[in-house]
Design a protein around this motif. Structure first.
Motif, PDB file in Angstrom:
ATOM      1  N   VAL A 316       0.974  -1.281  -0.042  1.00 27.59           N
ATOM      2  CA  VAL A 316      -0.060  -0.220  -0.127  1.00 27.59           C
ATOM      3  C   VAL A 316       0.999   1.347   0.027  1.00 27.59           C
ATOM      4  CG1 VAL A 316      -1.903  -1.018   0.970  1.00 27.59           C
ATOM      5  CG2 VAL A 316      -0.299  -0.165   2.522  1.00 27.59           C
ATOM      6  N   LEU A 378      -6.181   6.808  -5.023  1.00 25.36           N
ATOM      7  CA  LEU A 378      -6.179   5.313  -4.688  1.00 25.36           C
ATOM      8  C   LEU A 378      -7.729   4.949  -4.447  1.00 25.36           C
ATOM      9  CD1 LEU A 378      -2.991   5.339  -2.383  1.00 25.36           C
ATOM     10  CD2 LEU A 378      -3.606   3.925  -4.536  1.00 25.36           C
ATOM     11  N   ALA A 379      -8.413   5.668  -3.553  1.00 27.82           N
ATOM     12  CA  ALA A 379      -9.691   4.830  -3.022  1.00 27.82           C
ATOM     13  C   ALA A 379     -10.629   4.964  -4.313  1.00 27.82           C
ATOM     14  CB  ALA A 379     -10.333   5.933  -1.781  1.00 27.82           C
ATOM     15  N   VAL A 382      -9.481   1.967  -6.397  1.00 26.67           N
ATOM     16  CA  VAL A 382     -10.214   0.501  -6.292  1.00 26.67           C
ATOM     17  C   VAL A 382     -11.555   0.416  -6.630  1.00 26.67           C
ATOM     18  CG1 VAL A 382     -10.560  -0.466  -4.037  1.00 26.67           C
ATOM     19  CG2 VAL A 382      -8.665   0.708  -3.815  1.00 26.67           C
TER      20      VAL A 382
ATOM     21  N   LEU B  88      -8.549   7.197   2.794  1.00 25.83           N
ATOM     22  CA  LEU B  88      -9.541   6.080   2.581  1.00 25.83           C
ATOM     23  C   LEU B  88      -8.981   4.819   2.165  1.00 25.83           C
ATOM     24  CD1 LEU B  88     -12.554   8.039   0.811  1.00 25.83           C
ATOM     25  CD2 LEU B  88     -12.570   6.748   2.804  1.00 25.83           C
ATOM     26  N   PHE B  89      -7.938   4.970   1.341  1.00 21.72           N
ATOM     27  CA  PHE B  89      -7.395   3.583   0.842  1.00 21.72           C
ATOM     28  C   PHE B  89      -6.623   2.858   2.030  1.00 21.72           C
ATOM     29  CE2 PHE B  89      -3.610   1.454  -1.092  1.00 21.72           C
ATOM     30  CZ  PHE B  89      -4.225   0.446  -2.032  1.00 21.72           C
ATOM     31  N   PHE B  90      -5.704   3.571   2.768  1.00 23.46           N
ATOM     32  CA  PHE B  90      -5.190   2.832   3.742  1.00 23.46           C
ATOM     33  C   PHE B  90      -6.389   2.254   4.749  1.00 23.46           C
ATOM     34  CE2 PHE B  90      -1.010   5.357   3.778  1.00 23.46           C
ATOM     35  CZ  PHE B  90      -0.399   4.530   2.762  1.00 23.46           C
ATOM     36  N   ILE B  92      -9.135   0.612   4.192  1.00 20.15           N
ATOM     37  CA  ILE B  92      -9.610  -0.532   3.684  1.00 20.15           C
ATOM     38  C   ILE B  92      -8.595  -1.714   3.723  1.00 20.15           C
ATOM     39  CG2 ILE B  92     -11.665   0.090   2.419  1.00 20.15           C
ATOM     40  CD1 ILE B  92     -10.112  -0.417  -0.219  1.00 20.15           C
TER      41      ILE B  92
END
Lengths: 547, 317
Positions: A316, A378-379, A382, B88-90, B92
């Motif tokens: 990540v 990133l979000a 996804v 937000l990505f971290f 999940i």
């Protein structure tokens, strides 16, 4: 490389490159960069038709949610061949090998590329690898997608995977040879006075593209050979059952294939800079920013490949870094768009077909670029990666961007290449048709993607049908838009077609100082450059007298 | 065929709402920055068309501050969204400690799930609403991708490797679940539903599923396998063969013969079973055979679940 010398004394009118020999041999063994450009034009058009036929099958099949035209396997083969042919046999060679081949030497005042025979060899390699791809099509096809993800490609896929890989591998040599040829030509064959600061922006963008050609293509070649070796003799590189790592393939593949996106768009950016300045009759705003932006895109473009792998299982933290760099690479692209817009301010604009294509390009490129920025988040990525959102995004860049620029460039330089004028009204109609058809085809795909329609789906939930039908109808309109120029451009070549003057647009640039079509050696006497690029006379207010 | 047009996917979780908010606000900013460009482009083209007599004097050719302004300001604005999206990505990827673990194994072209209580299902996945669920996933063949549009999440399943993600589905209902990574012939029909149930309905579903002749929880299945497959022959404390005792190993550091130290997570334990020569515990001979051709991915999951449930004090049975 020696100093270019010109065989024809200036007072003698030189015959055009088109009239210099009519035998098959004079075409197929030519080392004239202009003739080789035409060989490429005919061949990429042929491969475009192959790729477009596959696209037509896909869009027809997606009219209904069920499988009614193709089988699951047939559909997979259709989109695989569509991607492979369009990327490697149409988009990558389209602008550099047709327009670039024709224009790079003329624009810098050279007689030919630095290595004319290498240039011809590059075309033969391209044709050979293209024929091998056609063999793959007739022998049943391949179902890996153009991305060849392992271990699907190396252990599970059906079809002629190895033949396809060999074809793409061989085509890479053609690309590398073109890149070397352009780099050496731009360094060594510039006319007296053609300093780096006086290079047309088309040349800067081809220089940046050539760097990527030479540095990225070998990585793809090695990677694909490893896939073939794993498939044929079972050496374990990517297949975990053999101790390999499937993500290694993705890293290597995208290390090439992301820069390859810039291979497809950078030459287009160069074309647009020429089209905008010629239509605006005005110096480009911020020459150095536009020129260096091309180099910056090429350099940063090598550091963003991991943004294709945000959901692959890569670290990540790596994803966070790749996300940042992907946002950074948008900056030089944005700079170009702002500078083009500023160039139009207080300009003297001729609203002809090339400008309409250029403005379409900017709109579509901006839409493609900004959705790319969303994908770099990133979000958001996804959710929308591997969906139609991505499909729409890269078609906005590659088709809306590259293909529109290619058409714009083809219209702009057609009088120079062929010595004929096409029907301007039909040209404008085609530009508008393509813009409308393109948006109707691909805009609904952004919505499909956000709603959760994955890419590469042959059958799909019925709630997606309406948008798919709209998209397919847009594709039909787009097909008409692409077919129209083929008709009036070819018609302009018929006997009785209107002859083009040396400089129909009143544009600057060395290519407009020679006859249309140019003589075999491009110029009848060695050009000497003493002025800035795009050095248009200043327009005078209220004193213009336009008829 | 008239299912109508659905312009926005359902929001099944708080995360889904956050992602929608993010794309909505970022989209708005992008429009604010782009619209002036399109308007100016059109306006300039019309105003400065060749046939139009208009003041064209003093046209600028360059301006450093303008260039820096339109490069740096949009970039800085975008960086704000970058921070938001990355946070937000971290999220999940950081499951809360109390998340229940469901194992997912994908193969061409189906999804297989193992609940901690032992229930197993194919394609459709039942989860309780309002409780964090962590998916620990792997693939038996090619790469697949677990995609639930209603949750705005997606994660690839990679053979030979564990990947994970977690979610907390707040609204009961049926949500489409699709494979998003092209995986061969029947890729487009590799799907199912995520069925989010009220916790009491989930408990009822679990007990109904257990009636189907399943043998205990996942860890209990693993304990049975540990004996059946002969693991206990070497890895039990009293064993004459020199092999590491495995009680309570999960989550603890393991010293390797090459000097490295790794944490015994899912990946390490799975590799130790399937690729025993990859990482050898320091001080032990490399004598373990591979179980790669003997155990399915689900059996490996059960063994890992069993090892996770053991403690050092009780020792391996």
């Amino acid at each position: 490389m020696t100093e270019p010398r010109f065989e024809h004394p200036p007072e003698e009118a030189a015959i055009s490159y088109l009239a210099d020999g009519h035998s098959l041999r004079s075409w197929f063994l030519t080392t004239d960069h202009k003739r080789i450009a035409l060989l490429y034009l005919v061949s990429i058009t042929f491969f475009f038709l192959i790729g477009a036929s596959a696209a037509a099958l896909i869009r027809l099949d997606l009219l209904t949610p069920q499988a009614d035209l193709l089988t699951n396997e047939g559909y997979n083969r259709a989109f695989s061949i569509h991607g492979i042919v369009m990327v490697w046999f149409f988009l990558i060679p389209a602008i550099p090998n047709v327009l670039g081949n024709f224009l790079v030497p003329i624009m810098i005042g050279a007689r030919d590329l630095a290595f004319p025979r290498l240039n011809l060899l590059s075309w033969y390699i391209y044709i050979f690898s293209g024929l091998l791809t056609l063999y793959v099509v007739v022998s049943g096809g391949v179902d890996t997608g153009w991305t060849f993800y392992t271990p699907l490609s190396s252990a599970y896929a059906n079809g002629a995977v190895v033949a396809t890989i060999v074809a793409v591998f061989i085509s890479g040599f053609s690309t590398i040879l073109t890149g070397i040829n352009f780099i050496v030509t731009i360094h060594k064959l510039r006319a007296p006075g053609m300093t780096w600061g006086r290079l047309p922006l088309f040349i800067w963008s081809h220089y940046a593209t050539s760097i990527i050609f030479v540095l990225a293509t070998p990585v793809l070649a090695v990677t694909l050979l490893l896939v073939a070796a794993e498939r044929l003799i079972g050496i374990g590189v990517f297949d975990p059952r053999l101790g390999g790592d499937p993500l290694l393939f993705q890293h290597l593949f995208w290390f090439y294939s992301h820069p390859a996106v810039y291979i497809m768009i950078l030459p287009a950016l160069g074309v647009i800079s020429e089209l905008i300045t010629a239509a605006a009759h005005k110096r480009i705003f911020g020459y150095w920013f536009v020129a260096i932006a091309s180099i910056a895109i090429a350099v940063i473009g090598f550091m963003v490949w991991g943004h294709h792998m945000f959901v692959s299982g890569q670290s990540v933290y790596a994803s966070a870094v790749f996300s940042f760099l992907s946002i950074a690479v948008a900056v030089p692209s944005a700079i170009k768009v702002y500078n083009w817009t500023a160039t139009l301010y207080k300009a003297d604009i001729a609203i002809d077909a090339p400008l309409l294509f250029a403005l379409s390009f900017i709109g579509l490129f901006v839409a493609g670029g900004l959705t790319g920025l969303m994908l770099a988040m990133l979000a958001i990525d996804v959710h929308v990666t591997d969906t139609y959102f991505v499909v729409a995004h890269f078609h906005y860049i590659m088709v809306g961007g590259s293909v529109t620029a290619f058409f714009g460039g083809l219209h702009f330089w057609w009088p120079k290449i062929t010595g004929r004028l096409y029907n301007e009204t039909l040209g404008r109609i085609a530009a508008v048709l393509i813009l409308v058809g393109f948006n109707v085809t691909f805009f609904p795909q952004f919505l499909l993607g956000y709603e959760g329609m994955p890419r590469r789906y042959h059958v799909y939930p019925p709630e997606f049908q309406v948008l798919h039908v709209i998209s397919s109808m847009g594709a039909a309109l787009l097909a008409v838009g692409y077919a129209l120029p083929a008709i009036y451009l070819i018609a302009s070549l018929l006997p009785g077609g209107r002859r083009a003057p040396a400089n129909p647009w009143g544009a600057t640039g060395l290519e407009w100082t020679t006859s249309s079509p140019p003589p075999k050696d491009n110029f009848t006497e060695q050009p000497v450059v003493a002025r800035q690029p795009y050095d248009y006379p200043l327009a005078h207010p209220a004193s213009r007298d336009d008829g | 065929m008239s299912a109508g047009i659905e312009l926005w996917p359902p929001q099944a979780s708080h995360h889904a709402e956050q992602v929608d908010l993010l794309i909505g606000s970022f989209g708005a900013m992008v429009w604010l920055l782009t619209l002036p460009v399109f308007v100016l482009m059109t306006w300039f083209t019309i105003r400065y068309r060749r046939s139009h007599q208009v003041n064209r004097q003093h046209a600028p050719t360059h301006n450093l501050w303008v260039e820096l302004g339109w490069s740096v300001i949009p970039f800085l604005l975008t960086l704000g969204f970058y921070v938001w999206a990355t946070m937000l990505f971290f999220d999940i990827h950081r499951p809360p400690p109390d998340a229940m673990t469901i194992h997912v194994v994908a193969k061409q072209w189906m999804w297989k799930y193992q609940h901690p209580e032992g229930a197993r299902e194919i394609n459709d996945l039942h989860v309780p609403a309002g409780e964090p669920v962590e998916l620990v996933m792997t693939s038996e063949d090619v790469i697949h991708s677990f995609f639930v549009p209603g949750l705005r999440i997606k994660q690839d399943l990679v053979p030979g490797r564990y990947t994970s993600l977690w979610f907390n589905a707040s609204r009961p209902g049926r949500y489409a679940l699709r494979c998003a990574e092209f995986c061969g012939t029947d890729h487009s029909v590799m799907g199912g539903n995520l069925i989010v149930l009220q916790p009491q309905d989930y408990a009822a579903w679990l007990s109904r599923s257990a009636d189907g002749g399943l043998d205990g929880t996942l860890a209990e299945t693993g304990a049975t396998l540990f004996r059946q497959m002969g693991c206990s022959g070497c890895h039990a404390a009293a064993s004459p063969v020199r092999a590491p005792a495995l009680g309570g190993i999960f989550g603890r550091p393991v010293a390797l013969s090459d000097g490295r130290t790794v944490i015994a997570d899912e990946q390490y334990l799975s590799d130790a079973i399937l690729l025993p020569n990859k990482e050898i515990a320091a001080g032990y001979p490399s004598i373990m055979p591979t179980y790669g051709n003997v155990l399915t991915a689900e059996q490996v999951n059960a063994l890992v679940a069993y090892l996770k449930s053991t403690h050092a004090a009780q020792d391996s049975k």
